[in-house]
Structure formats: C-alpha cells, structure tokens
Design an enzyme around this catalytic site. Structure first.
Site, mmCIF file in Angstrom:
data_model
loop_
_atom_site.group_PDB
_atom_site.id
_atom_site.type_symbol
_atom_site.label_atom_id
_atom_site.label_comp_id
_atom_site.label_asym_id
_atom_site.label_seq_id
_atom_site.Cartn_x
_atom_site.Cartn_y
_atom_site.Cartn_z
ATOM 1 N NE ARG A 122 -3.990 -1.901 2.254
ATOM 2 C CZ ARG A 122 -3.877 -2.890 3.125
ATOM 3 N NH1 ARG A 122 -2.894 -2.875 4.009
ATOM 4 N NH2 ARG A 122 -4.744 -3.856 3.135
ATOM 5 C CE LYS A 144 -0.636 13.191 -15.430
ATOM 6 N NZ LYS A 144 -0.813 13.445 -16.870
ATOM 7 C CD GLU A 186 7.489 16.701 -23.954
ATOM 8 O OE1 GLU A 186 6.791 17.606 -23.438
ATOM 9 O OE2 GLU A 186 6.982 15.786 -24.638
ATOM 10 C CE LYS A 225 4.984 17.166 -15.116
ATOM 11 N NZ LYS A 225 5.156 15.917 -15.844
ATOM 12 C CD GLU A 235 -3.794 15.370 -16.087
ATOM 13 O OE1 GLU A 235 -2.735 15.664 -16.622
ATOM 14 O OE2 GLU A 235 -4.331 14.274 -16.166
ATOM 15 N NE ARG A 240 0.172 16.900 -14.049
ATOM 16 C CZ ARG A 240 0.705 16.109 -13.135
ATOM 17 N NH1 ARG A 240 0.204 16.070 -11.932
ATOM 18 N NH2 ARG A 240 1.726 15.358 -13.403
ATOM 19 C CG ASN A 244 -1.777 17.535 -22.230
ATOM 20 O OD1 ASN A 244 -0.778 16.935 -21.865
ATOM 21 N ND2 ASN A 244 -2.977 17.307 -21.726
ATOM 22 C CG HIS A 247 1.777 16.416 -25.689
ATOM 23 N ND1 HIS A 247 2.556 17.554 -25.663
ATOM 24 C CD2 HIS A 247 2.549 15.428 -25.166
ATOM 25 C CE1 HIS A 247 3.742 17.264 -25.128
ATOM 26 N NE2 HIS A 247 3.756 15.975 -24.821
ATOM 27 C CG HIS A 251 -0.967 11.982 -27.696
ATOM 28 N ND1 HIS A 251 -1.701 12.486 -26.635
ATOM 29 C CD2 HIS A 251 0.281 11.770 -27.213
ATOM 30 C CE1 HIS A 251 -0.910 12.585 -25.576
ATOM 31 N NE2 HIS A 251 0.284 12.148 -25.896
ATOM 32 C CG HIS A 264 6.807 11.515 -27.006
ATOM 33 N ND1 HIS A 264 5.427 11.414 -27.045
ATOM 34 C CD2 HIS A 264 7.080 12.497 -26.103
ATOM 35 C CE1 HIS A 264 4.904 12.291 -26.207
ATOM 36 N NE2 HIS A 264 5.884 12.958 -25.616
HETATM 37 N N1 LIG Z 1 4.885 10.225 -15.657
HETATM 38 C C1 LIG Z 1 4.810 11.259 -16.471
HETATM 39 O O1 LIG Z 1 4.365 12.360 -16.101
HETATM 40 C C2 LIG Z 1 5.307 11.114 -17.869
HETATM 41 C C3 LIG Z 1 5.462 12.237 -18.694
HETATM 42 C C4 LIG Z 1 5.996 12.057 -19.977
HETATM 43 C C5 LIG Z 1 6.335 10.787 -20.426
HETATM 44 N N2 LIG Z 1 6.161 9.715 -19.593
HETATM 45 C C6 LIG Z 1 6.537 8.363 -20.029
HETATM 46 O O2 LIG Z 1 7.947 8.324 -20.197
HETATM 47 C C7 LIG Z 1 8.275 7.265 -21.096
HETATM 48 C C8 LIG Z 1 9.324 7.761 -22.059
HETATM 49 O O3 LIG Z 1 10.454 8.157 -21.316
HETATM 50 P P1 LIG Z 1 11.910 8.210 -21.983
HETATM 51 O O4 LIG Z 1 11.834 8.977 -23.235
HETATM 52 O O5 LIG Z 1 12.841 8.605 -20.927
HETATM 53 O O6 LIG Z 1 12.118 6.694 -22.463
HETATM 54 P P2 LIG Z 1 12.893 5.425 -21.846
HETATM 55 O O7 LIG Z 1 12.750 5.336 -20.400
HETATM 56 O O8 LIG Z 1 12.436 4.258 -22.660
HETATM 57 O O9 LIG Z 1 14.402 5.745 -22.200
HETATM 58 C C9 LIG Z 1 14.784 5.875 -23.546
HETATM 59 C C10 LIG Z 1 16.037 5.067 -23.854
HETATM 60 O O10 LIG Z 1 17.158 5.740 -23.315
HETATM 61 C C11 LIG Z 1 17.962 4.816 -22.579
HETATM 62 N N3 LIG Z 1 18.643 5.625 -21.565
HETATM 63 C C12 LIG Z 1 18.132 6.150 -20.435
HETATM 64 N N4 LIG Z 1 19.028 6.936 -19.839
HETATM 65 C C13 LIG Z 1 20.142 6.918 -20.599
HETATM 66 C C14 LIG Z 1 21.400 7.547 -20.525
HETATM 67 N N5 LIG Z 1 21.690 8.417 -19.552
HETATM 68 N N6 LIG Z 1 22.318 7.284 -21.494
HETATM 69 C C15 LIG Z 1 22.021 6.448 -22.527
HETATM 70 N N7 LIG Z 1 20.835 5.844 -22.664
HETATM 71 C C16 LIG Z 1 19.906 6.068 -21.713
HETATM 72 C C17 LIG Z 1 16.999 3.801 -22.058
HETATM 73 O O11 LIG Z 1 17.645 2.599 -21.764
HETATM 74 C C18 LIG Z 1 16.057 3.673 -23.263
HETATM 75 O O12 LIG Z 1 16.613 2.810 -24.218
HETATM 76 C C19 LIG Z 1 6.964 6.849 -21.773
HETATM 77 O O13 LIG Z 1 6.550 5.630 -21.239
HETATM 78 C C20 LIG Z 1 5.994 7.956 -21.371
HETATM 79 O O14 LIG Z 1 4.665 7.497 -21.287
HETATM 80 C C21 LIG Z 1 5.657 9.862 -18.346
#
Ligand SMILES: NC(=O)c1ccc[n+]([C@@H]2O[C@H](COP(=O)([O-])OP(=O)(O)OC[C@H]3O[C@@H](n4cnc5c(N)ncnc54)[C@H](O)[C@@H]3O)[C@@H](O)[C@H]2O)c1
Length: 360
Positions: A122, A144, A186, A225, A235, A240, A244, A247, A251, A264
């Site tokens: 929990r 999130k 972003e 942020k 949200e 918030r 977007n 986006h 999307h 993305h």
């Molecule tokens: N929680 C939120 O508010 C929120 C907001 C935006 C996106 N997201 C989520 O985030 C995810 C995308 O995140 P991301 O773009 O970081 O992708 P990811 O976590 O898949 O990382 C991208 C790639 O980079 C590699 N990597 C990470 N750090 C590295 C480093 N320092 N050096 C070399 N390689 C490295 C990882 O192994 C992976 O292959 C999606 O699932 C999306 O839905 C969440």
C-alpha cells in the site's frame, strides 16, 4: 556537486528536486537515507550497463542493504506483467514498509518503479534518479506513475509523489541525439507555452550545451512543471492541461505513423507546429511568431511537417483519442509566445485546414 540547485514541490508530500552535475558522487548529501531499512535500485539493462555500478557504489556508502532489479529496455516494460515481476522481487528481497525504491532510468523505469512504490504494501517511499533529458524535465516530476494496459498507454496507475528527484545532468552525456531531441521538444514546449525567456535561451544557445546550460534548462523546466503540479496535482482543475501543448496532434501522429517512423519528440514538434498554425488562424498568433517557432524547431533538428500521414487519418486519430479519454483532450493554443491557453472552440474545419498544410 557542481551547479547544484534545489526546487521544492509542495503537494500532499514535499518533494525536493535537486538539479546539478556529478550529484551521484555525493548522493548522501542529496537525500537522507537514514530512516530506511533497505534500498531497491530499479533500472533498465542499458542504464545498468552505463551507470549501475557507480550508482550502486554510491548507495552502498549509506550502509543499507542494497538489491538491484534490472528490467528490459523499452516501453513494453511498462506492463502489469513486469510489475508482477517487480512485486515478486520486492517480496523475495524482504522489502518492508521502511524499504526505499530508487528508480534509475528514463520515463519507463520511473513510471514503472513509481507504480511499484505506490502499490507494494500500500505504498513505500521512492526517489527518482532520472537519466534521460525527457525524464529530468518532465516524466519524473508530478507523481504520475503507472503502466500501459489493454493496448493503451498509462491506463493503470496513480498519482504518487516521490520523496526526492535527483536530476544529475552528467547522465545526459551518453544519450543518443535522437533521445536528446525527445527532451528538447519538451523543453521548447515549456518555452512556447509558459516561458518566453526559456525560449530565447534555446534560440541563443548552440546545439551543444555546456554543463551549466544544461543545468539551467533542466532547473527552469522543472520549476515550471513543479508550479503546475502544485496548482493541480491530480489534474482536476485543468491547469495541468497546459503541459499538453502540441500533444493533441502529436499523439495522433504517433498513432498514425507509429513510433518507428516518428519519435515522441518529433511527433510533439509536429503537433506544436500545427497548434501554432491553428493559433495563427484563430487570430491569436502573428505570422512572425509562427516563423520563429519553425526556426527554433529546425535548429534542434525537429520536424515541422509530417508527410507520412494524411489529414483524414490524423483527424480520425484525434477523434478516437478524444473518445477514449472521455472528451478530456483539450486544445492548447498560443496567445503569443510564452502564453499557452486552453481553447474549447477549435473546429474540425480549422484543424483540417492546418493538417493539409502540415501533411503537404
Ligand atoms: N509520468 C509522467 O508524467 C510522464 C510524462 C511524460 C512521459 N512519460 C513516459 O515516459 C516514457 C518515455 O520516457 P523516456 O523517453 O525517458 O524513455 P525510456 O525510459 O524508454 O528511455 C529511452 C532510452 O534511453 C535509454 N537511456 C536512459 N538513460 C540513458 C542515458 N543516460 N544514457 C544512454 N541511454 C539512456 C533507455 O535505456 C532507453 O533505451 C513513456 O513511457 C511515457 O509514457 C511519463
């Protein structure tokens, strides 16, 4: 700890965001580990190869029992199946309520690790060590957490704030240019929708950032942020939604072209360009500002058009998205640069006209 700066998010939990370089060398100064029984490091295989050893060594200086769970790289890790593997790992390593989860990775590891923290026993505490540019300026902030389900993104999850976010820009050196661009899109989004000075900074800087510049961008975006999250943690008030910007069409581009064609960040760039054109059509943005947006996106190698998709397919994807998010899709337009506003009066005809331009 070089260039260290601290921002504080005050929601139901206080969460400091520490931004700097070489923070890992002094992890104990960034966060007080003393009250925890053990630490579980959650990462992915690529990040583990690069930083697993150094971060484990830094955590070992706390004198706590450390165990490490290394997950496969990629979006498919954000699933209930992998979460179950995580629960089993936590249980087998006798993680109790005083255990601390430490996520080390991009948004995938952060979302999944945060979800485990929110639900195991929990709720146990967690801290985020984001390693991608996108994770440092966006996904690690705001609580999130969750996994994908039923073919849809982030269908299962919660709002659950970490105890701290430690954003060490030294990690960013090993990112591929494509991964860096995901974050840059972003960062430009924050500038266009909320912060003219940030946009000016991105316009001025050379493509290769110095460490001090990176710290500055991450700190600035994090503070923006954090401010939004404080005002609208779960949200509900709609504030918030400003995050977007770009986006809605972004999307749709992702849905129609697939991530193999457009990342993305690229999809968001196309979406921001489209939203800027809609803003211009609505008389809210002048053409000089629209051209300025084109220029900054091009400068960072981001696309401003999408020839791989047809306007009709993109419009259908926007409608589908709206249906499946219970009409929550809000258009964010620009009333001038740095001033994003939610707008409910965007008609299909306006969107269609702009999509014809974008897809040409
Ligand atoms: N929680 C939120 O508010 C929120 C907001 C935006 C996106 N997201 C989520 O985030 C995810 C995308 O995140 P991301 O773009 O970081 O992708 P990811 O976590 O898949 O990382 C991208 C790639 O980079 C590699 N990597 C990470 N750090 C590295 C480093 N320092 N050096 C070399 N390689 C490295 C990882 O192994 C992976 O292959 C999606 O699932 C999306 O839905 C969440």
């Amino acid at each position: 700890m070089e260039y260290s700066r601290v921002i504080r998010i005050e929601t139901v939990r206080t969460c400091p965001i520490i931004v700097g370089a070489n923070l890992i060398d002094d992890l104990g100064e960034c966060f007080d580990f003393s009250g925890y029984s053990s630490i579980v490091l959650i990462t992915d295989a690529r990040v583990n190869k690069l930083y697993g050893q150094s971060v484990t060594a830094a955590l070992q200086t706390t004198g706590k029992r450390i165990s490490a769970l290394t997950l496969p790289v990629g979006e498919r890790t954000k699933s209930l199946r992998v979460a179950e593997r995580g629960y089993r790992f936590l249980l087998e390593h006798n993680t109790d309520r005083q255990g601390l989860i430490c996520t080390l990775g991009g948004g995938v590891v952060g979302d999944l690790g945060g979800y485990l923290a929110a639900t195991y026993l929990r709720g146990v505490d967690y801290i985020q060590l984001p390693t991608t540019f996108l994770a440092q300026i966006d996904s690690s902030i705001g609580g999130k957490v969750g996994v994908n389900f039923g073919g849809k993104k982030n269908m299962v999850g919660s709002f659950y704030q970490p105890r701290a976010i430690i954003a060490d820009v030294s990690f960013l050196k090993s990112l591929t240019p494509a991964e860096m661009r995901n974050g840059l899109a972003e960062a430009i989004k924050y500038g266009l929708a909320m912060d003219t000075a940030l946009l000016q900074m991105m316009e001025r800087q050379a493509n290769e950032f110095t460490t001090a510049e990176l710290v500055d961008i991450v700190r600035r975006c994090s503070a923006l942020k954090a401010g939004i999250v404080e005002a609208d943690e779960t949200e509900r008030s709609g504030q918030r939604a400003i995050l977007n910007f770009g986006h809605t069409i972004g999307h749709a581009v992702e849905a129609v072209t697939g991530l193999q064609v457009r990342s993305h960040g690229e999809a968001v760039a196309i979406g921001m360009m489209a939203a800027a054109r809609i803003s211009e059509q609505a008389g809210m943005l002048d053409s000089n500002s629209r051209q300025r947006i084109e220029k900054v996106l091009r400068k960072y190698g981001l696309p401003i058009s999408c020839r791989e998709a047809s306007p009709d397919d993109l419009l259908s994807a926007i409608h589908f998205d709206k249906k499946t998010t219970a009409g929550q899709t809000a258009w964010v337009l620009l009333r001038g640069i740095g001033n994003g506003v939610v707008n409910q009066h965007v008609t299909d005809n306006m969107v269609k006209d702009v999509l014809k331009e974008i897809c040409r």
